[in-house]
Motif scaffolding. Structure first.
Motif, PDB file in Angstrom:
ATOM      1  N   SER A 161       0.808  -1.223   0.000  1.00 18.22           N
ATOM      2  CA  SER A 161       0.000   0.000   0.000  1.00 18.22           C
ATOM      3  C   SER A 161       0.842   1.273   0.000  1.00 18.22           C
ATOM      4  O   SER A 161       0.335   2.353  -0.282  1.00 18.22           O
ATOM      5  CB  SER A 161      -0.944   0.010   1.208  1.00 18.22           C
ATOM      6  OG  SER A 161      -0.213  -0.065   2.413  1.00 18.22           O
ATOM      7  N   LEU A 162       2.127   1.157   0.307  1.00 21.61           N
ATOM      8  CA  LEU A 162       2.983   2.339   0.389  1.00 21.61           C
ATOM      9  C   LEU A 162       3.055   3.064  -0.953  1.00 21.61           C
ATOM     10  O   LEU A 162       3.215   2.442  -2.007  1.00 21.61           O
ATOM     11  CB  LEU A 162       4.394   1.932   0.807  1.00 21.61           C
ATOM     12  CG  LEU A 162       5.446   3.050   0.798  1.00 21.61           C
ATOM     13  CD1 LEU A 162       5.165   4.066   1.889  1.00 21.61           C
ATOM     14  CD2 LEU A 162       6.844   2.463   0.949  1.00 21.61           C
ATOM     15  N   GLN A 163       2.932   4.375  -0.908  1.00 20.83           N
ATOM     16  CA  GLN A 163       3.204   5.225  -2.057  1.00 20.83           C
ATOM     17  C   GLN A 163       4.057   6.407  -1.599  1.00 20.83           C
ATOM     18  O   GLN A 163       3.839   6.956  -0.520  1.00 20.83           O
ATOM     19  CB  GLN A 163       1.921   5.748  -2.696  1.00 20.83           C
ATOM     20  CG  GLN A 163       1.148   4.703  -3.483  1.00 20.83           C
ATOM     21  CD  GLN A 163      -0.050   5.300  -4.187  1.00 20.83           C
ATOM     22  OE1 GLN A 163      -0.861   5.970  -3.561  1.00 20.83           O
ATOM     23  NE2 GLN A 163      -0.166   5.081  -5.482  1.00 20.83           N
ATOM     24  N   THR A 164       5.045   6.764  -2.406  1.00 17.10           N
ATOM     25  CA  THR A 164       5.845   7.950  -2.135  1.00 17.10           C
ATOM     26  C   THR A 164       5.804   8.840  -3.364  1.00 17.10           C
ATOM     27  O   THR A 164       5.274   8.468  -4.410  1.00 17.10           O
ATOM     28  CB  THR A 164       7.297   7.591  -1.776  1.00 17.10           C
ATOM     29  OG1 THR A 164       7.884   6.868  -2.871  1.00 17.10           O
ATOM     30  CG2 THR A 164       7.350   6.752  -0.512  1.00 17.10           C
ATOM     31  N   LYS A 173       9.873  12.797 -10.759  1.00 19.21           N
ATOM     32  CA  LYS A 173       9.403  11.615 -11.495  1.00 19.21           C
ATOM     33  C   LYS A 173       7.923  11.313 -11.289  1.00 19.21           C
ATOM     34  O   LYS A 173       7.302  10.693 -12.135  1.00 19.21           O
ATOM     35  CB  LYS A 173      10.251  10.398 -11.086  1.00 19.21           C
ATOM     36  CG  LYS A 173      11.721  10.536 -11.437  1.00 19.21           C
ATOM     37  CD  LYS A 173      12.506   9.273 -11.209  1.00 19.21           C
ATOM     38  CE  LYS A 173      12.764   8.984  -9.744  1.00 19.21           C
ATOM     39  NZ  LYS A 173      13.709   9.952  -9.131  1.00 19.21           N
ATOM     40  N   GLY A 174       7.347  11.709 -10.154  1.00 18.85           N
ATOM     41  CA  GLY A 174       5.931  11.486  -9.915  1.00 18.85           C
ATOM     42  C   GLY A 174       5.654  10.531  -8.770  1.00 18.85           C
ATOM     43  O   GLY A 174       6.490  10.332  -7.883  1.00 18.85           O
ATOM     44  N   LEU A 175       4.473   9.916  -8.811  1.00 21.93           N
ATOM     45  CA  LEU A 175       4.017   9.043  -7.740  1.00 21.93           C
ATOM     46  C   LEU A 175       4.587   7.642  -7.939  1.00 21.93           C
ATOM     47  O   LEU A 175       4.521   7.071  -9.028  1.00 21.93           O
ATOM     48  CB  LEU A 175       2.493   8.984  -7.735  1.00 21.93           C
ATOM     49  CG  LEU A 175       1.821   8.389  -6.497  1.00 21.93           C
ATOM     50  CD1 LEU A 175       2.083   9.266  -5.271  1.00 21.93           C
ATOM     51  CD2 LEU A 175       0.319   8.250  -6.733  1.00 21.93           C
ATOM     52  N   CYS A 176       5.129   7.079  -6.849  1.00 21.71           N
ATOM     53  CA  CYS A 176       5.844   5.805  -6.905  1.00 21.71           C
ATOM     54  C   CYS A 176       5.120   4.758  -6.064  1.00 21.71           C
ATOM     55  O   CYS A 176       4.689   5.040  -4.942  1.00 21.71           O
ATOM     56  CB  CYS A 176       7.262   6.015  -6.377  1.00 21.71           C
ATOM     57  SG  CYS A 176       8.313   4.556  -6.437  1.00 21.71           S
TER      58      CYS A 176
END
Length: 241
Positions: free
Chosen positions: A151-154, A159-162
């Motif tokens: 579920s992790l997003q950074t 570059k954008g959403l990872c």
């Protein structure tokens, strides 16, 4: 202001800050080059208050006199920052920060335990100022049954959403940008693997990160609608009211 190893910080003239917003805190620190630093809480109204959310260097040496009577605001404490009419996502961008992406025919092999996770002779290599080269693998060259999305997003302002994958017991061992910004669109949906978590060999030589080559991951900003990130990734521009 640009400091080695830190993100750029905007300092605002005191005369341009709304009255009654800053409340001096009983807290000071000592900056190694800029001297005594006084901290403030920020109060926009009764519902919007942030403690120790702004600072001012009050013991400046002569060589830093341009910062006299200027105040900086803590990125994480504010709801949003803007340049012109556009929201700046993640953190302020450094104009000296560079990214180059190159196609290569070198052989990249990723293993975890005795299992081959990826084997490719067509990775993309991303060179980014201050960090180790990162190798991105086409999905056709990956055993995707080994990847478990977490579920992790950074967020990276360049570059954008990872998003991330775990590989068995190797947590957050790989990542990808589903819709990378147009400037780095060549890595969209390719997967990169963390050589300090799983075993990565490039042309038979095992990769390791050197000290200082790791990236500090940032979660999406407070109150950030992730659709806004997607709009940036697709190159959309709000028309405004």
């Amino acid at each position: 202001m640009f400091e080695p190893g830190r993100y750029p910080v905007a300092y605002f003239p005191e005369t341009d800050i709304s009255s009654n917003v800053l409340e001096r805190a009983e807290y000071t620190t000592q900056h190694p080059e800029l001297g005594l630093t006084t901290w403030y809480s920020v109060r926009a109204d009764e519902q919007h208050f942030a403690a120790r959310a702004a600072w001012q260097h009050t013991g400046l040496p002569a060589y830093a006199s341009e910062l006299q009577a200027h105040v900086a605001f803590a990125w994480r404490a504010m709801d949003a920052f803007y340049e012109e009419d556009e929201r700046i996502l993640g953190h302020a961008a450094d104009p000296y920060h560079r990214i180059d992406i190159r196609q290569t025919s070198r052989n990249l092999v990723v293993r975890h335990g005795d299992k081959i996770i990826a084997d490719t002779k067509r990775p993309m290599v991303l060179y980014e100022s201050g960090f180790a080269p990162r190798w991105y693998v086409p999905r056709d060259d990956i055993d995707e049954t080994t990847l478990t999305q977490v579920s992790l997003q950074t967020f990276c302002p360049y570059k954008g959403l990872c998003s991330y994958y775990s590989i068995g017991d190797a947590r957050q061992a790989a990542w990808f940008y589903p819709n990378a910004y147009p400037e780095v669109g060549r890595i969209s949906n390719l997967v990169s693997f963390e050589p300090d978590i799983v075993t990565v060999h490039l042309d038979g030589t095992q990769l390791h990160l050197e000290p200082g080559q790791s990236v500090v991951a940032h979660g999406p900003d407070r109150n950030l609608d992730l659709a806004e990130v997607d709009r940036n990734a697709k190159g959309d521009v709000d028309s405004g009211p």
